[in-house]
Scaffold this active site. Sequence first.
Site: not given
Length: 396
Positions: A118, A206
């Site tokens: 991530y 993101e």
Amino acid sequence: MNLHEYQGKEILSSFGVRIQRGIVAQNANEAVAAAKQLTNETGTSWHVIKAQVHAGGRGKGGGVKLAKNLQEVEDIAGKIIGMDLVTPQTSAAGKRVHQVLVAEDVYYPGESETNEFYMSVLLNRGTGRNMIMYSTEGGMDIETVAEETPDLIFTEEIDPTVGLLPFQARRVAFNLGLSGLAFKEMTKFVTALYTAYVKSDSSLFEINPVLKTSDNKIMAVDAKVTIDDNALYRHKSYIDLRDVREESAIEVEAGELGLNYVDLDGNVGCMVNGAGLAMATMDLIKQAGGEPANFLDVGGTADAARVEAAFKIILKDPAVKAILINIFGGIVRCDRVAQGVIDAYKNMGTINVPIIVRLQGTNADIAKELIDNSGLDVMSATEFQEAADKVQKVLS
């Protein structure tokens, strides 16, 4: 301004960030053609079909599926396009899917195992610095990771005077447990990603997941990108990326009228001048036992036309049971606003919800007199508490 995955990836790629390649399609036939083109260009034999909506958790709602042949590409794309996709980030009604991204399969076998990470780039408002937040737990909800295993989330803050330094990019790769070619690829990826974030004037990148492929390439498999609206004048080409189909129809209409409006789930409509006063007014409504139905800042030019436009926007929401107008007369005179309310009320005819008007500041006394003598079903107030009491009364 939020972007679709394929649009965000195009921006990332333009700054040298490696991405999972894909082609957007508006229908099943276009999806098949896109799959054939990808096979010719990349050699991929399987394809990932991804719904393009402004919401996360698409896979959980059935909006991301793997197709192992062209027939499956056609079938899956045909089912996803036109569906109302419900995810943890949408309402119960979901979001209508108008297009899909047909992407290459990047989870191919090779010399090592694939790994998902991530990574996001955003502003740390507490320190006033940009930061890279990353974790070894890619593909999962970062909120769940933060709650259950906070030690697996790392952050790297960047000094704006010098930017991202090489040792910081290397530290990201080290904390993700990489070595060899994958380590070098990750440092390049992080550097390019941060450059893209700064030069595109974004407020959020993101990437979940960032993938280490079986041959040690690092790439963005997904991309959630939010562009700072205030910087769009520097990026004229980005304006065309806006998809109003993904936005609230009422908010789009309000924006076209020059009103700062945010739709909320409440029963008291707000019409205020100034963002700070609008926030305080929403707190006032909560304390009075109501729930704000919107955030609406009419700005400093609250004339009859603007007030009437604001009324019409608020009344489009069937949940509104009362309207609170809270204006501080600094730049704009209160009597002018009061006359605007009266004129707008008369122009619109019958308004079937109670209206409370609090005007404070320049010519507030004249404004109250105008409201009280208008003969209209409008209640005036001069103090915050008085307005709160009247809101509470009409809701009870």
